[in-house]
Design an enzyme around this catalytic site. Structure first.
Site, PDB file in Angstrom:
ATOM      1  N   GLU A 145      -7.866  80.916  66.833  1.00 18.48           N
ATOM      2  CA  GLU A 145      -7.530  81.270  68.337  1.00 18.48           C
ATOM      3  C   GLU A 145      -8.296  82.322  68.937  1.00 18.48           C
ATOM      4  O   GLU A 145      -8.469  83.326  68.348  1.00 18.48           O
ATOM      5  CB  GLU A 145      -5.951  81.428  68.612  1.00 18.48           C
ATOM      6  CG  GLU A 145      -5.790  81.826  69.886  1.00 18.48           C
ATOM      7  CD  GLU A 145      -4.540  82.614  70.140  1.00 18.48           C
ATOM      8  OE1 GLU A 145      -3.549  82.438  69.324  1.00 18.48           O
ATOM      9  OE2 GLU A 145      -4.528  83.538  70.942  1.00 18.48           O
ATOM     10  N   ARG A 196     -12.319  90.268  68.350  1.00 21.80           N
ATOM     11  CA  ARG A 196     -12.117  88.830  67.852  1.00 21.80           C
ATOM     12  C   ARG A 196     -13.286  88.107  68.092  1.00 21.80           C
ATOM     13  O   ARG A 196     -13.569  87.433  67.032  1.00 21.80           O
ATOM     14  CB  ARG A 196     -10.975  88.306  68.316  1.00 21.80           C
ATOM     15  CG  ARG A 196     -10.310  87.104  67.442  1.00 21.80           C
ATOM     16  CD  ARG A 196      -9.166  86.573  67.818  1.00 21.80           C
ATOM     17  NE  ARG A 196      -8.046  87.192  66.981  1.00 21.80           N
ATOM     18  CZ  ARG A 196      -6.838  86.957  67.171  1.00 21.80           C
ATOM     19  NH1 ARG A 196      -6.507  85.578  67.715  1.00 21.80           N
ATOM     20  NH2 ARG A 196      -5.830  87.524  66.870  1.00 21.80           N
ATOM     21  N   ARG A 245      -7.812  90.797  64.006  1.00 25.17           N
ATOM     22  CA  ARG A 245      -6.284  91.562  64.457  1.00 25.17           C
ATOM     23  C   ARG A 245      -6.266  92.668  64.316  1.00 25.17           C
ATOM     24  O   ARG A 245      -6.256  93.265  62.956  1.00 25.17           O
ATOM     25  CB  ARG A 245      -5.251  90.641  63.574  1.00 25.17           C
ATOM     26  CG  ARG A 245      -3.994  90.629  64.128  1.00 25.17           C
ATOM     27  CD  ARG A 245      -3.047  89.949  63.323  1.00 25.17           C
ATOM     28  NE  ARG A 245      -3.106  88.493  63.170  1.00 25.17           N
ATOM     29  CZ  ARG A 245      -2.521  87.638  64.060  1.00 25.17           C
ATOM     30  NH1 ARG A 245      -1.896  87.876  65.019  1.00 25.17           N
ATOM     31  NH2 ARG A 245      -2.990  86.392  63.935  1.00 25.17           N
TER      32      ARG A 245
HETATM   33  N1  LIG Z   1      -4.201  91.954  67.366  1.00 24.89           N
HETATM   34  C1  LIG Z   1      -5.202  91.463  68.170  1.00 24.89           C
HETATM   35  N2  LIG Z   1      -6.608  91.700  67.842  1.00 24.89           N
HETATM   36  C2  LIG Z   1      -7.751  91.348  68.300  1.00 24.89           C
HETATM   37  N3  LIG Z   1      -7.668  90.288  69.252  1.00 24.89           N
HETATM   38  C3  LIG Z   1      -6.433  90.167  69.685  1.00 24.89           C
HETATM   39  C4  LIG Z   1      -5.088  90.371  69.147  1.00 24.89           C
HETATM   40  N4  LIG Z   1      -4.181  89.722  69.555  1.00 24.89           N
HETATM   41  C5  LIG Z   1      -4.800  89.013  70.786  1.00 24.89           C
HETATM   42  N5  LIG Z   1      -6.053  89.072  70.717  1.00 24.89           N
HETATM   43  C6  LIG Z   1      -6.931  88.341  71.408  1.00 24.89           C
HETATM   44  O1  LIG Z   1      -6.525  88.062  72.703  1.00 24.89           O
HETATM   45  C7  LIG Z   1      -6.251  86.755  73.217  1.00 24.89           C
HETATM   46  C8  LIG Z   1      -5.117  86.412  73.976  1.00 24.89           C
HETATM   47  O2  LIG Z   1      -3.971  86.975  73.518  1.00 24.89           O
HETATM   48  S1  LIG Z   1      -2.749  86.069  73.748  1.00 24.89           S
HETATM   49  O3  LIG Z   1      -1.770  86.948  73.363  1.00 24.89           O
HETATM   50  O4  LIG Z   1      -2.974  84.951  73.079  1.00 24.89           O
HETATM   51  N6  LIG Z   1      -2.525  85.827  75.213  1.00 24.89           N
HETATM   52  C9  LIG Z   1      -2.767  86.601  76.164  1.00 24.89           C
HETATM   53  O5  LIG Z   1      -2.809  87.914  76.136  1.00 24.89           O
HETATM   54  C10 LIG Z   1      -2.838  86.138  77.497  1.00 24.89           C
HETATM   55  N7  LIG Z   1      -2.509  87.094  78.545  1.00 24.89           N
HETATM   56  C11 LIG Z   1      -4.126  85.418  77.816  1.00 24.89           C
HETATM   57  O6  LIG Z   1      -5.155  86.274  77.516  1.00 24.89           O
HETATM   58  C12 LIG Z   1      -6.184  86.203  71.848  1.00 24.89           C
HETATM   59  O7  LIG Z   1      -6.374  84.698  71.735  1.00 24.89           O
HETATM   60  C13 LIG Z   1      -7.133  86.720  70.924  1.00 24.89           C
HETATM   61  O8  LIG Z   1      -8.545  86.229  71.215  1.00 24.89           O
END
Ligand SMILES: Nc1ncnc2c1ncn2[C@@H]1O[C@H](COS(=O)(=O)NC(=O)[C@@H](N)CO)[C@@H](O)[C@H]1O
Length: 419
Positions: A347, A388, A273
């Site tokens: 996730e 991630r 994150r």
């Molecule tokens: N703070 C973060 N750091 C790293 N990866 C992240 C972070 N926030 C989200 N992600 C990655 O981005 C993916 C999609 O984020 S989400 O908010 O769930 N969904 C979206 O943004 C949608 N637009 C589908 O991509 C997450 O499943 C995760 O793999």
């Protein structure tokens, strides 16, 4: 957002969605504002008609009556002007409330306030059984000198990362590979800025509810998006697309920025994150047809799963609860990848159907084969997000001596069996 005509005609369903999604919204207030706005519009139209009728008669009446007529016309015009101001005020209040009305979740969504009500639909791939004590991704990175996770904090603060050497190369090759895979599936590759105007965040749904999670650039009236979904939702905003040009399929790639304001203390170690990351995004604009949306939802899910299968990462598909899916979703399926060091699935993807909830906000419409103009449907899903995805990738493929054996697809990309 939902149309006012829909809200009026489906009050019980909207009330249930508000309750099931845990939204605080006074629907009575919205509906009374709506009737006030409609009454004001009717009154203004009547006044305008009266003034026009008077003006039309002006020429045909004797001169001595014109002064009185002129006064009445002026009065009607002035009254209409006052009501216009009241209308603008009430309309703004009504729109602000309407922006917070949740989409109706599909009937198969587990009803509950949060992610603890999510259910597992299916699992793919067996979590590896190590005959040695496996390391977590931070230890693997440190052992192989694949990042500057310590030094970078003093430069950029917490929740930042700085990959080095072959892991830095792998991250960008992975993003390029994911983009290519989705492009090969018929999507148009498109690189979009994270920089966007406020309206784009309103259209996509991040605003008004999640402003605090968004980096702002106040000197320029701009913000940094946490997903390419923000730019892609508004790219065709205000247009009337030709029906035969749908579906529009985008494989978006962008840097993503998130303040993670609500995540204090969560996932503070390593790459799970962070404030800035890369993501390849699948995005669909299709006709306003629930069956078509359902087909695209399944397709977006299948494409993401195909990438995880190629990377040989065990995963599970989740049916997201009403309380966890967010305001605009009709349906959301997360994909969670196995993280050995945590002994659980985390996730890595999020697949959503929004029907016309975003399109109505973005004024994104199309002319159907019947000539009618309608709001489109939109969907989105993660294709791959880094860093991630590196967490399950490194940890699942580690060997006893602390190296990482690459799955075949990455051996080609990286020119070797090991990272
Ligand atoms: N703070 C973060 N750091 C790293 N990866 C992240 C972070 N926030 C989200 N992600 C990655 O981005 C993916 C999609 O984020 S989400 O908010 O769930 N969904 C979206 O943004 C949608 N637009 C589908 O991509 C997450 O499943 C995760 O793999």
């Amino acid at each position: 957002m939902l149309g006012l005509d829909f809200i009026r005609a489906n009050r019980a369903a909207v009330e249930k969605a508000i309750a099931d999604k845990g939204v605080t919204l006074d629907l009575d207030n919205l509906l009374s504002l709506d009737s006030e706005v409609r009454a004001l519009k009717t009154e203004i139209e009547a006044l305008r008609a009266e003034r026009n009728a008077i003006s039309a008669r002006f020429k045909s009446v004797p001169p001595e009556e014109r002064a009185e007529l002129g006064r009445r016309a002026k009065e009607a015009g002035a009254r209409a002007g006052e009501l216009e101001n009241a209308l603008a005020e009430k309309q703004a209040l009504l729109t602000e409330l309407q922006m917070r009305v949740p989409n109706i979740p599909w009937k198969g969504a587990p009803v509950g306030p949060d992610e603890t009500f999510n259910t597992v639909i299916r699992r793919e791939g067996e979590p590896p059984k190590f005959d040695f004590e496996p390391l977590d991704h931070v230890a693997l990175i440190e052992k192989n000198d694949w990042a500057e996770l310590g030094r970078i904090v003093q430069v950029s603060g917490s929740r930042t990362y700085c990959l080095k050497g072959r892991l830095a190369l792998l991250e960008l090759k992975l993003m390029g590979w994911a983009l290519q895979q989705i492009a090969d599936a018929g999507f148009t590759a498109i690189s979009v800025p994270a920089i966007a105007r406020e309206q784009a965040f309103i259209n996509q749904g991040q605003f008004p509810g999640h402003v605090e999670e968004t980096y702002a650039l106040p000197n320029d009236d701009l913000y940094l998006a946490g997903t390419a979904e923000v730019a892609l939702t508004s790219l065709h905003s205000g247009e009337i697309l030709e029906g035969d040009k749908l579906p529009i399929l985008y494989a978006g790639i962008s840097p993503c920025f998130r303040r993670e304001a609500g995540s204090a203390g969560k996932d503070v170690r390593g790459l799970l994150r962070v404030h800035q990351f890369f993501k390849v995004e699948q995005y669909v604009i299709c006709e306003a047809d629930d069956a078509q949306s359902a087909e695209w939802h399944a397709k977006l899910l299948q494409l993401a799963e195909s990438l995880l299968k190629a990377l040989e990462i065990p995963y599970q598909v989740i049916e997201t609860s009403t309380g966890d899916m967010g305001l605009g979703k009709f349906r959301m399926n997360d994909i969670e990848s196995w993280v050995p060091s945590l002994g659980k699935y985390r996730e890595t993807h999020s697949c959503s159907t929004l029907h016309d909830w975003q399109a109505r906000r973005a004024n994104l419409r199309y002319r159907g084969s019947d000539g009618r103009v309608r709001f489109a449907h939109t969907l989105n899903n993660t294709a791959l997000a880094s860093p991630r995805i590196l967490v399950p990738l490194l940890e699942n493929h580690q060997t006893a001596d602390g190296r990482v054996k690459l799955p075949p697809v990455l051996q080609e990309l990286m020119g070797g069996e090991f990272l």
